[in-house]
Design a protein around this motif. Structure first.
Motif, PDB file in Angstrom:
ATOM      1  N   ARG A  90       0.791  -1.221   0.000  1.00  0.00           N
ATOM      2  CA  ARG A  90       0.000   0.000   0.000  1.00  0.00           C
ATOM      3  C   ARG A  90       0.829   1.279   0.000  1.00  0.00           C
ATOM      4  NH1 ARG A  90      -4.647   1.967   4.371  1.00  0.00           N
ATOM      5  NH2 ARG A  90      -4.566   4.164   3.776  1.00  0.00           N
ATOM      6  N   TYR A  91       1.832   1.372   0.842  1.00  0.00           N
ATOM      7  CA  TYR A  91       2.651   2.582   0.959  1.00  0.00           C
ATOM      8  C   TYR A  91       3.981   2.382   0.251  1.00  0.00           C
ATOM      9  CZ  TYR A  91      -0.607   3.631   4.730  1.00  0.00           C
ATOM     10  OH  TYR A  91      -1.739   3.856   5.464  1.00  0.00           O
ATOM     11  N   GLY A  92       4.520   3.480  -0.264  1.00  0.00           N
ATOM     12  CA  GLY A  92       5.839   3.429  -0.863  1.00  0.00           C
ATOM     13  C   GLY A  92       6.507   4.782  -0.779  1.00  0.00           C
ATOM     14  N   SER A  93       7.821   4.763  -0.688  1.00  0.00           N
ATOM     15  CA  SER A  93       8.579   6.018  -0.702  1.00  0.00           C
ATOM     16  C   SER A  93       9.951   5.744  -1.292  1.00  0.00           C
ATOM     17  CB  SER A  93       8.713   6.607   0.707  1.00  0.00           C
ATOM     18  OG  SER A  93       9.442   5.728   1.540  1.00  0.00           O
ATOM     19  N   PHE A  94      10.516   6.782  -1.900  1.00  0.00           N
ATOM     20  CA  PHE A  94      11.847   6.613  -2.464  1.00  0.00           C
ATOM     21  C   PHE A  94      12.520   7.967  -2.616  1.00  0.00           C
ATOM     22  CE2 PHE A  94      15.199   5.147  -5.259  1.00  0.00           C
ATOM     23  CZ  PHE A  94      15.459   3.890  -4.736  1.00  0.00           C
ATOM     24  N   LEU A  95      13.768   8.015  -2.238  1.00  0.00           N
ATOM     25  CA  LEU A  95      14.613   9.194  -2.397  1.00  0.00           C
ATOM     26  C   LEU A  95      15.617   8.867  -3.491  1.00  0.00           C
ATOM     27  CD1 LEU A  95      15.416  11.999  -1.308  1.00  0.00           C
ATOM     28  CD2 LEU A  95      16.904  10.828   0.313  1.00  0.00           C
ATOM     29  N   LEU A  96      15.515   9.571  -4.620  1.00  0.00           N
ATOM     30  CA  LEU A  96      16.315   9.215  -5.780  1.00  0.00           C
ATOM     31  C   LEU A  96      17.232  10.355  -6.193  1.00  0.00           C
ATOM     32  CD1 LEU A  96      15.545   6.953  -8.601  1.00  0.00           C
ATOM     33  CD2 LEU A  96      16.308   9.228  -9.285  1.00  0.00           C
ATOM     34  N   ALA A  97      18.507  10.013  -6.382  1.00  0.00           N
ATOM     35  CA  ALA A  97      19.495  10.973  -6.872  1.00  0.00           C
ATOM     36  C   ALA A  97      19.817  10.664  -8.323  1.00  0.00           C
ATOM     37  CB  ALA A  97      20.770  10.879  -6.036  1.00  0.00           C
ATOM     38  N   MET A  98      19.858  11.707  -9.143  1.00  0.00           N
ATOM     39  CA  MET A  98      20.301  11.578 -10.528  1.00  0.00           C
ATOM     40  C   MET A  98      21.143  12.805 -10.850  1.00  0.00           C
ATOM     41  SD  MET A  98      18.191  11.131 -14.060  1.00  0.00           S
ATOM     42  CE  MET A  98      19.090  11.206 -15.610  1.00  0.00           C
ATOM     43  N   ASP A  99      22.450  12.614 -10.835  1.00  0.00           N
ATOM     44  CA  ASP A  99      23.375  13.720 -11.079  1.00  0.00           C
ATOM     45  C   ASP A  99      23.081  14.865 -10.110  1.00  0.00           C
ATOM     46  OD1 ASP A  99      24.503  12.157 -13.097  1.00  0.00           O
ATOM     47  OD2 ASP A  99      23.225  13.009 -14.635  1.00  0.00           O
ATOM     48  N   ASP A 100      22.735  16.037 -10.610  1.00  0.00           N
ATOM     49  CA  ASP A 100      22.475  17.193  -9.752  1.00  0.00           C
ATOM     50  C   ASP A 100      21.121  17.131  -9.051  1.00  0.00           C
ATOM     51  OD1 ASP A 100      20.506  19.081 -11.712  1.00  0.00           O
ATOM     52  OD2 ASP A 100      21.831  17.695 -12.745  1.00  0.00           O
ATOM     53  N   ALA A 101      20.220  16.282  -9.527  1.00  0.00           N
ATOM     54  CA  ALA A 101      18.834  16.269  -9.042  1.00  0.00           C
ATOM     55  C   ALA A 101      18.633  15.222  -7.948  1.00  0.00           C
ATOM     56  CB  ALA A 101      17.881  15.996 -10.191  1.00  0.00           C
ATOM     57  N   GLN A 102      17.846  15.580  -6.952  1.00  0.00           N
ATOM     58  CA  GLN A 102      17.415  14.648  -5.920  1.00  0.00           C
ATOM     59  C   GLN A 102      15.931  14.880  -5.664  1.00  0.00           C
ATOM     60  OE1 GLN A 102      18.525  13.206  -1.384  1.00  0.00           O
ATOM     61  NE2 GLN A 102      19.816  14.714  -2.386  1.00  0.00           N
ATOM     62  N   VAL A 103      15.161  13.825  -5.825  1.00  0.00           N
ATOM     63  CA  VAL A 103      13.703  13.912  -5.714  1.00  0.00           C
ATOM     64  C   VAL A 103      13.211  12.862  -4.730  1.00  0.00           C
ATOM     65  CG1 VAL A 103      11.506  13.714  -6.951  1.00  0.00           C
ATOM     66  CG2 VAL A 103      13.456  14.824  -8.065  1.00  0.00           C
ATOM     67  N   ARG A 104      12.283  13.284  -3.872  1.00  0.00           N
ATOM     68  CA  ARG A 104      11.694  12.393  -2.863  1.00  0.00           C
ATOM     69  C   ARG A 104      10.212  12.190  -3.181  1.00  0.00           C
ATOM     70  NH1 ARG A 104      12.373  15.203   2.351  1.00  0.00           N
ATOM     71  NH2 ARG A 104      10.659  16.470   1.573  1.00  0.00           N
ATOM     72  N   THR A 105       9.793  10.944  -3.162  1.00  0.00           N
ATOM     73  CA  THR A 105       8.387  10.601  -3.373  1.00  0.00           C
ATOM     74  C   THR A 105       7.874   9.791  -2.195  1.00  0.00           C
ATOM     75  OG1 THR A 105       8.613  10.534  -5.776  1.00  0.00           O
ATOM     76  CG2 THR A 105       6.753   9.339  -4.850  1.00  0.00           C
ATOM     77  N   ALA A 106       6.671  10.099  -1.745  1.00  0.00           N
ATOM     78  CA  ALA A 106       5.949   9.262  -0.785  1.00  0.00           C
ATOM     79  C   ALA A 106       4.534   9.107  -1.317  1.00  0.00           C
ATOM     80  CB  ALA A 106       5.949   9.895   0.601  1.00  0.00           C
ATOM     81  N   LEU A 107       4.024   7.879  -1.287  1.00  0.00           N
ATOM     82  CA  LEU A 107       2.677   7.675  -1.819  1.00  0.00           C
ATOM     83  C   LEU A 107       1.922   6.621  -1.031  1.00  0.00           C
ATOM     84  CD1 LEU A 107       2.664   4.819  -3.626  1.00  0.00           C
ATOM     85  CD2 LEU A 107       3.878   6.251  -5.246  1.00  0.00           C
ATOM     86  N   ASP A 108       0.607   6.691  -1.173  1.00  0.00           N
ATOM     87  CA  ASP A 108      -0.316   5.776  -0.509  1.00  0.00           C
ATOM     88  C   ASP A 108      -1.388   5.414  -1.522  1.00  0.00           C
ATOM     89  OD1 ASP A 108      -2.162   4.461   1.121  1.00  0.00           O
ATOM     90  OD2 ASP A 108      -2.669   6.225   2.324  1.00  0.00           O
ATOM     91  N   LEU A 109      -1.542   4.132  -1.796  1.00  0.00           N
ATOM     92  CA  LEU A 109      -2.589   3.667  -2.717  1.00  0.00           C
ATOM     93  C   LEU A 109      -3.900   3.559  -1.940  1.00  0.00           C
ATOM     94  CD1 LEU A 109      -0.531   0.950  -4.631  1.00  0.00           C
ATOM     95  CD2 LEU A 109      -0.953   3.327  -5.287  1.00  0.00           C
ATOM     96  N   SER A 110      -4.379   4.694  -1.507  1.00  0.00           N
ATOM     97  CA  SER A 110      -5.451   4.808  -0.527  1.00  0.00           C
ATOM     98  C   SER A 110      -6.844   4.864  -1.122  1.00  0.00           C
ATOM     99  CB  SER A 110      -5.236   6.091   0.284  1.00  0.00           C
ATOM    100  OG  SER A 110      -5.289   7.210  -0.595  1.00  0.00           O
ATOM    101  N   ALA A 111      -6.953   5.060  -2.442  1.00  0.00           N
ATOM    102  CA  ALA A 111      -8.223   5.371  -3.125  1.00  0.00           C
ATOM    103  C   ALA A 111      -8.704   6.775  -2.772  1.00  0.00           C
ATOM    104  CB  ALA A 111      -9.308   4.332  -2.835  1.00  0.00           C
ATOM    105  N   ARG A 112      -7.848   7.554  -2.111  1.00  0.00           N
ATOM    106  CA  ARG A 112      -8.165   8.956  -1.790  1.00  0.00           C
ATOM    107  C   ARG A 112      -7.106   9.828  -2.460  1.00  0.00           C
ATOM    108  NH1 ARG A 112      -8.158   6.482   3.037  1.00  0.00           N
ATOM    109  NH2 ARG A 112      -6.327   7.634   3.747  1.00  0.00           N
ATOM    110  N   PRO A 113      -7.390  10.292  -3.679  1.00  0.00           N
ATOM    111  CA  PRO A 113      -6.386  11.082  -4.381  1.00  0.00           C
ATOM    112  C   PRO A 113      -6.097  12.401  -3.674  1.00  0.00           C
ATOM    113  CG  PRO A 113      -8.462  11.067  -5.602  1.00  0.00           C
ATOM    114  CD  PRO A 113      -8.616  10.115  -4.466  1.00  0.00           C
TER     115      PRO A 113
END
Length: 195
Positions: A90-113
């Motif tokens: 159900r839950y997922g998160s990831f901190l991703l680095a690509m060269d100069d960029a760093q992006v963090r995602t957190a999500l919940d497949l909650s059916a509540r957008p």
């Protein structure tokens, strides 16, 4: 098999999306928008979702309708393939680095957008692609996939790297969330008993 096929046809676009949530990351995406195809390839590959997209749209106007409607169709395909969401993490998160960029995602497949977007793009274009369409895609994915989706850029000055890091970060978080939890493979991941 957790698979789905969605066909969406409007006066602006004609789209077919096929996904397999238990795939190996195979992709075959053709939307007529080269940079967007490259991003969709990243989504499938890094989420380990087999993803095939065929889209034709009013590209003589711009790429907006095609990008947004593909987001809608992929969101609908995810919802269909997940069915009652039994057994998923159900839950997922990831901190991703690509060269100069760093992006963090957190999500919940909650059916509540719900969508939080803290990503600024330094340039209005990547080649001929409008960078604002990255946000439009994920807004559509969140809404039609029933996903609580938070995306934050922590660093970055190259728009291509930021956009690609965003797609890869979301993909890895999604991969975690759709995986079957071996400790609760027969249960809905909610105290409500339904998602």
């Amino acid at each position: 098999m957790r698979t789905a096929k969605i066909t969406r046809k409007t006066a602006e676009t004609d789209i077919t999306v096929e996904i397999n949530l238990d795939g190996t990351g195979k992709y075959d995406n053709q939307t007529g928008v080269g940079f967007f195809d490259h991003m969709l390839d990243q989504l499938g590959r890094h989420a380990l979702i087999d993803l095939t997209v065929r889209a034709s749209g009013d590209l003589h106007i711009d790429d907006h309708h095609t990008v947004e409607d593909v987001g809608i169709a992929i969101g609908q395909a995810l919802t269909k393939a997940l069915d009652d969401k039994r057994g998923i993490r159900r839950y997922g998160s990831f901190l991703l680095a690509m060269d100069d960029a760093q992006v963090r995602t957190a999500l919940d497949l909650s059916a509540r957008p719900y969508f939080i977007w803290n990503v600024d793009m330094p340039t209005p274009k990547i080649g001929t692609f409008d960078t604002e369409l990255v946000r439009e895609f994920f807004q559509a994915l969140s809404t039609h996939g029933g996903i609580t989706l938070h995306i934050d850029k922590l660093h970055g000055f190259n728009s291509h790297h930021i956009a690609e890091a965003t797609f890869k970060s979301v993909a890895r978080a999604l991969r975690e969330a759709i995986e079957i939890d071996p400790r609760k493979a027969d249960a809905i991941p909610s105290t409500k008993g339904a998602l």
